[in-house]
Design a protein around this motif. Structure first.
Motif, PDB file in Angstrom:
ATOM      1  N   MET A   1       0.834  -1.184   0.000  1.00 51.17           N
ATOM      2  CA  MET A   1       0.000   0.000   0.000  1.00 51.17           C
ATOM      3  C   MET A   1       0.874   1.242   0.000  1.00 51.17           C
ATOM      4  N   LYS A   2       0.369   2.242  -0.654  1.00 50.92           N
ATOM      5  CA  LYS A   2       1.099   3.494  -0.738  1.00 50.92           C
ATOM      6  C   LYS A   2       0.147   4.638  -0.428  1.00 50.92           C
ATOM      7  N   LYS A   3       0.617   5.593   0.380  1.00 50.73           N
ATOM      8  CA  LYS A   3      -0.180   6.774   0.691  1.00 50.73           C
ATOM      9  C   LYS A   3       0.209   7.904  -0.253  1.00 50.73           C
ATOM     10  N   ILE A   4      -0.814   8.552  -0.802  1.00 52.44           N
ATOM     11  CA  ILE A   4      -0.595   9.665  -1.710  1.00 52.44           C
ATOM     12  C   ILE A   4      -1.444  10.834  -1.241  1.00 52.44           C
ATOM     13  N   LYS A   5      -0.846  12.011  -1.210  1.00 55.12           N
ATOM     14  CA  LYS A   5      -1.562  13.217  -0.789  1.00 55.12           C
ATOM     15  C   LYS A   5      -2.158  13.889  -2.021  1.00 55.12           C
ATOM     16  N   VAL A   6      -3.492  13.925  -2.081  1.00 56.35           N
ATOM     17  CA  VAL A   6      -4.202  14.490  -3.236  1.00 56.35           C
ATOM     18  C   VAL A   6      -5.337  15.385  -2.768  1.00 56.35           C
ATOM     19  N   ASP A   7      -5.803  16.230  -3.696  1.00 54.00           N
ATOM     20  CA  ASP A   7      -6.991  17.019  -3.402  1.00 54.00           C
ATOM     21  C   ASP A   7      -8.137  16.513  -4.272  1.00 54.00           C
ATOM     22  N   SER A   8      -9.307  17.104  -4.107  1.00 60.26           N
ATOM     23  CA  SER A   8     -10.485  16.612  -4.831  1.00 60.26           C
ATOM     24  C   SER A   8     -10.317  16.787  -6.342  1.00 60.26           C
ATOM     25  N   TYR A   9      -9.584  17.817  -6.768  1.00 58.80           N
ATOM     26  CA  TYR A   9      -9.353  18.025  -8.201  1.00 58.80           C
ATOM     27  C   TYR A   9      -8.611  16.834  -8.808  1.00 58.80           C
ATOM     28  N   ASP A  10      -7.567  16.355  -8.115  1.00 64.67           N
ATOM     29  CA  ASP A  10      -6.790  15.215  -8.608  1.00 64.67           C
ATOM     30  C   ASP A  10      -7.663  13.964  -8.701  1.00 64.67           C
ATOM     31  N   ILE A  11      -8.486  13.752  -7.680  1.00 68.15           N
ATOM     32  CA  ILE A  11      -9.376  12.586  -7.676  1.00 68.15           C
ATOM     33  C   ILE A  11     -10.389  12.701  -8.811  1.00 68.15           C
ATOM     34  N   GLU A  12     -10.957  13.880  -8.982  1.00 64.73           N
ATOM     35  CA  GLU A  12     -11.946  14.080 -10.047  1.00 64.73           C
ATOM     36  C   GLU A  12     -11.322  13.878 -11.425  1.00 64.73           C
ATOM     37  N   LEU A  13     -10.081  14.311 -11.604  1.00 64.73           N
ATOM     38  CA  LEU A  13      -9.392  14.109 -12.865  1.00 64.73           C
ATOM     39  C   LEU A  13      -9.181  12.614 -13.121  1.00 64.73           C
ATOM     40  N   ALA A  14      -8.775  11.885 -12.082  1.00 62.31           N
ATOM     41  CA  ALA A  14      -8.576  10.440 -12.222  1.00 62.31           C
ATOM     42  C   ALA A  14      -9.899   9.749 -12.562  1.00 62.31           C
ATOM     43  N   ILE A  15     -10.978  10.159 -11.898  1.00 66.56           N
ATOM     44  CA  ILE A  15     -12.296   9.582 -12.182  1.00 66.56           C
ATOM     45  C   ILE A  15     -12.672   9.843 -13.637  1.00 66.56           C
ATOM     46  N   ASN A  16     -12.496  11.079 -14.087  1.00 68.05           N
ATOM     47  CA  ASN A  16     -12.834  11.438 -15.458  1.00 68.05           C
ATOM     48  C   ASN A  16     -12.030  10.609 -16.459  1.00 68.05           C
ATOM     49  N   GLY A  17     -10.738  10.507 -16.242  1.00 70.18           N
ATOM     50  CA  GLY A  17      -9.888   9.738 -17.148  1.00 70.18           C
ATOM     51  C   GLY A  17     -10.265   8.271 -17.190  1.00 70.18           C
ATOM     52  N   MET A  18     -10.543   7.717 -16.029  1.00 70.82           N
ATOM     53  CA  MET A  18     -10.922   6.307 -15.983  1.00 70.82           C
ATOM     54  C   MET A  18     -12.267   6.089 -16.660  1.00 70.82           C
ATOM     55  N   TYR A  19     -13.175   7.008 -16.450  1.00 66.38           N
ATOM     56  CA  TYR A  19     -14.496   6.898 -17.073  1.00 66.38           C
ATOM     57  C   TYR A  19     -14.383   6.994 -18.598  1.00 66.38           C
ATOM     58  N   GLN A  20     -13.543   7.910 -19.072  1.00 68.78           N
ATOM     59  CA  GLN A  20     -13.362   8.088 -20.517  1.00 68.78           C
ATOM     60  C   GLN A  20     -12.760   6.847 -21.174  1.00 68.78           C
ATOM     61  N   MET A  21     -11.880   6.159 -20.471  1.00 67.11           N
ATOM     62  CA  MET A  21     -11.144   5.042 -21.069  1.00 67.11           C
ATOM     63  C   MET A  21     -11.763   3.674 -20.790  1.00 67.11           C
ATOM     64  N   ARG A  22     -12.707   3.567 -19.886  1.00 66.80           N
ATOM     65  CA  ARG A  22     -13.198   2.258 -19.448  1.00 66.80           C
ATOM     66  C   ARG A  22     -13.789   1.411 -20.567  1.00 66.80           C
ATOM     67  N   ASN A  23     -14.405   2.042 -21.562  1.00 64.04           N
ATOM     68  CA  ASN A  23     -15.018   1.277 -22.647  1.00 64.04           C
ATOM     69  C   ASN A  23     -14.011   0.755 -23.661  1.00 64.04           C
ATOM     70  N   THR A  24     -12.761   1.154 -23.533  1.00 66.42           N
ATOM     71  CA  THR A  24     -11.727   0.674 -24.449  1.00 66.42           C
ATOM     72  C   THR A  24     -11.086  -0.618 -23.942  1.00 66.42           C
ATOM     73  N   TYR A  25     -11.449  -1.044 -22.734  1.00 71.50           N
ATOM     74  CA  TYR A  25     -10.837  -2.221 -22.131  1.00 71.50           C
ATOM     75  C   TYR A  25     -11.748  -3.435 -22.230  1.00 71.50           C
ATOM     76  N   PRO A  26     -11.168  -4.641 -22.136  1.00 74.33           N
ATOM     77  CA  PRO A  26     -11.989  -5.861 -22.109  1.00 74.33           C
ATOM     78  C   PRO A  26     -12.877  -5.894 -20.864  1.00 74.33           C
ATOM     79  N   ALA A  27     -13.858  -6.771 -20.848  1.00 70.78           N
ATOM     80  CA  ALA A  27     -14.897  -6.809 -19.807  1.00 70.78           C
ATOM     81  C   ALA A  27     -14.330  -6.892 -18.385  1.00 70.78           C
ATOM     82  N   GLU A  28     -13.365  -7.763 -18.143  1.00 69.82           N
ATOM     83  CA  GLU A  28     -12.827  -7.932 -16.782  1.00 69.82           C
ATOM     84  C   GLU A  28     -12.127  -6.660 -16.307  1.00 69.82           C
ATOM     85  N   LYS A  29     -11.315  -6.083 -17.168  1.00 68.81           N
ATOM     86  CA  LYS A  29     -10.613  -4.848 -16.796  1.00 68.81           C
ATOM     87  C   LYS A  29     -11.614  -3.701 -16.638  1.00 68.81           C
ATOM     88  N   LYS A  30     -12.636  -3.672 -17.473  1.00 61.89           N
ATOM     89  CA  LYS A  30     -13.666  -2.640 -17.369  1.00 61.89           C
ATOM     90  C   LYS A  30     -14.384  -2.743 -16.023  1.00 61.89           C
TER      91      LYS A  30
END
Length: 94
Positions: A1-30
């Motif tokens: 496990m690793k601790k990372i110091k982030v703010d809500s903007y960083d989390i929201e950016l990660a959520i957005n990126g993951m949401y944008q890319m999720r349909n490009t992956y196979p079912a299990e990874k999605k």
């Protein structure tokens, strides 16, 4: 496990990126990406605006987040959206 110091903007950016890319992956990874998105949404909802928070990530979760952000950045790079590429790179550095 690793601790990372982030703010809500960083989390929201990660959520957005993951949401944008999720349909490009196979079912299990999605399915894994969708689970991570839901957990990040819970974290984001509990954060105070403008404050950073140390969050513990398992190495597999962190790896999946980074993989999605890299894929998203590469997609933006191919489209010539350089401002988006720079913003995603800043989050990846964290």
């Amino acid at each position: 496990m690793k601790k990372i110091k982030v703010d809500s903007y960083d989390i929201e950016l990660a959520i957005n990126g993951m949401y944008q890319m999720r349909n490009t992956y196979p079912a299990e990874k999605k399915r894994q990406v969708n689970e991570i998105i839901l957990s990040l949404l819970d974290i984001c909802d509990s954060m105070k605006t403008g404050r950073k928070k140390r969050i513990r990530f398992e190495s597999t979760t962190l790896s999946m987040i980074c993989r999605c952000l890299i894929d998203w950045r590469n997609d933006k790079l191919q489209r010539g959206e350089m401002t988006a590429v720079e913003i995603i790179n800043e989050t990846l550095i964290l």
